[in-house]
Design a protein around this motif. Sequence first.
Motif, short mmCIF file in Angstrom:
data_model
loop_
_atom_site.label_atom_id
_atom_site.label_comp_id
_atom_site.label_asym_id
_atom_site.label_seq_id
_atom_site.Cartn_x
_atom_site.Cartn_y
_atom_site.Cartn_z
N ASP A 146 0.81 -1.15 -0.49
CA ASP A 146 -0.42 -0.18 0.26
C ASP A 146 0.65 1.58 -0.08
O ASP A 146 1.53 1.64 1.07
CB ASP A 146 -1.06 0.10 1.28
CG ASP A 146 -1.56 1.05 1.49
OD1 ASP A 146 -2.01 1.87 0.53
OD2 ASP A 146 -2.38 1.49 2.41
N ALA A 147 0.97 2.00 -1.15
CA ALA A 147 1.51 2.90 -1.03
C ALA A 147 1.11 4.38 -1.43
O ALA A 147 1.10 4.27 -2.33
CB ALA A 147 2.70 3.42 -2.58
N GLY A 148 0.29 4.80 -0.37
CA GLY A 148 0.16 6.63 0.13
C GLY A 148 -1.33 6.00 -0.88
O GLY A 148 -2.66 6.97 -1.67
N GLY A 149 -2.36 5.16 -0.33
CA GLY A 149 -3.86 4.76 -1.13
C GLY A 149 -3.66 3.63 -1.85
O GLY A 149 -4.84 3.36 -3.20
N ARG A 150 -2.67 3.97 -3.02
CA ARG A 150 -2.04 2.56 -3.97
C ARG A 150 -2.04 2.10 -4.26
O ARG A 150 -0.74 1.79 -3.28
CB ARG A 150 -2.19 3.53 -5.59
CG ARG A 150 -1.77 4.33 -6.13
CD ARG A 150 -1.41 4.72 -7.12
NE ARG A 150 -2.01 6.58 -7.58
CZ ARG A 150 -2.86 6.78 -8.73
NH1 ARG A 150 -4.16 6.04 -9.09
NH2 ARG A 150 -3.29 8.34 -8.81
#
Length: 336
Positions: A9-13
Motif C-alpha cells: 500500500d503506497a499512499g492509498g495505491r
Amino acid sequence: MGDDAVELDAGGRKVRLSHPDKVLFPAKGYTKRDLAEYYLAVGPGVVRALRERPTALQRFPDGVEGEWFFQKRVPKNHPDWIPTAHITFPSGRSADEMCPTEIAAVVWAVQFNTVTFHPWPVRRADVDRPDELRLDLDPQPGTGYEDAVAAAHELRAVLEEHGVRGWPKTSGGRGVHVFVPIEPRWTFTEVRRAAIAAGRELERRMPERVTTKWWKEERGEKIFVDYNQTARDRTIASAYSVRPRPHAPVSAPLRWEEVGEARPEDFDIRTMAARFAEVGDVHADMEEHAFSLEPLLDLARRDEAEHGLGDLPYPPEYPKMPGEPKRVQPSRARKP
C-alpha cells in the motif's frame, strides 16, 4: 525462488512488487522489499525532493554489486497516474521522463530495481528554467568528509551574503550537497554561471582547501566545487535516495548545525527510516522559499569585468558552448 509477489500500500495505491526477496545489497542482505519499505518510511521527504521533477532512474537488475544503467526515458508500461515531461538533452535528442508526484511512483520504480533517483533541477511546468541551484562539494583524493564540511560552512556564508539560503545534505558518499531553491526565471546556462561565481568566491576564501579546476590533474588535494552538476541533463541523487554502496547509505538532509556532527555513514536505509519517524523531513521548509539569483549573477559579472574570469569548461559530451574556454586538458595543450 518462485515469484511470491506482494502488493504494497503506497499512499492509498496498491503497487505490485515481484520477487520481493531478491537481494539487492548482498553485504547487508537487504532485499527489494526492504528498499521499497525504506522509501515508504521516508515517503513525504522523497516525494518532496522529486515532486514534478523529470527523474532518471539508476537501476540495478542484479543488485548493487552487478551491472547497472541509467534509465532516462519513462518505462513504456508506466501507469497513467505517473505524469511525464518532455525534456531535451544537450545532444538535441529528447525524451519523456517520469515526474513522480506521489510515493506510489517511487515504489513502482523500485519494482524495476531502481536504487537511486536522479531528478532534474526543474519542474515539469517549465523544463528549461531550473528552480534549484545545486552545489556539489566533491572531495578529491587525499581529502574527506571533514574537508567537505569545512567548505560547506564557508559556502553557507558566501550564499547568505548573496541573498540566498542553502539546505545541506550528505551525498551518501564523502561529499556534501547544498541545494538552493530559486525562482524559475533563469536558464541552465545562467544558473551554472551563478554556481561558478559561488564556487570561485569560496575558492578565494579557502584557496588551500577548495578548487573550481575542471581538470583532475589541476585539482590537488582539495574539495572540488563541481559546477558542471548544474549543466543541463546533469543530475544529482535526490535527498533520501539510496546510494549503491554495500551498506545501503542514503543522501541525508541535514540541518546546518548537524553538518560536521553527523557522519555520512550514520545514515542508511535502517537509521534514516528511524530518524524520519522521529524528526520528519528537515528540508520540508525548502518548499516555502524561492530566492533570486541576481546577486550571484552580479558577482559573476564582476568576476568577468574586473578579473577576466569568464566561463569554465563543460563536460566532454557537451556541444561546444558560446564563450567556453578551450576544452583541452592542460598537460595535453600545445605549448606556445
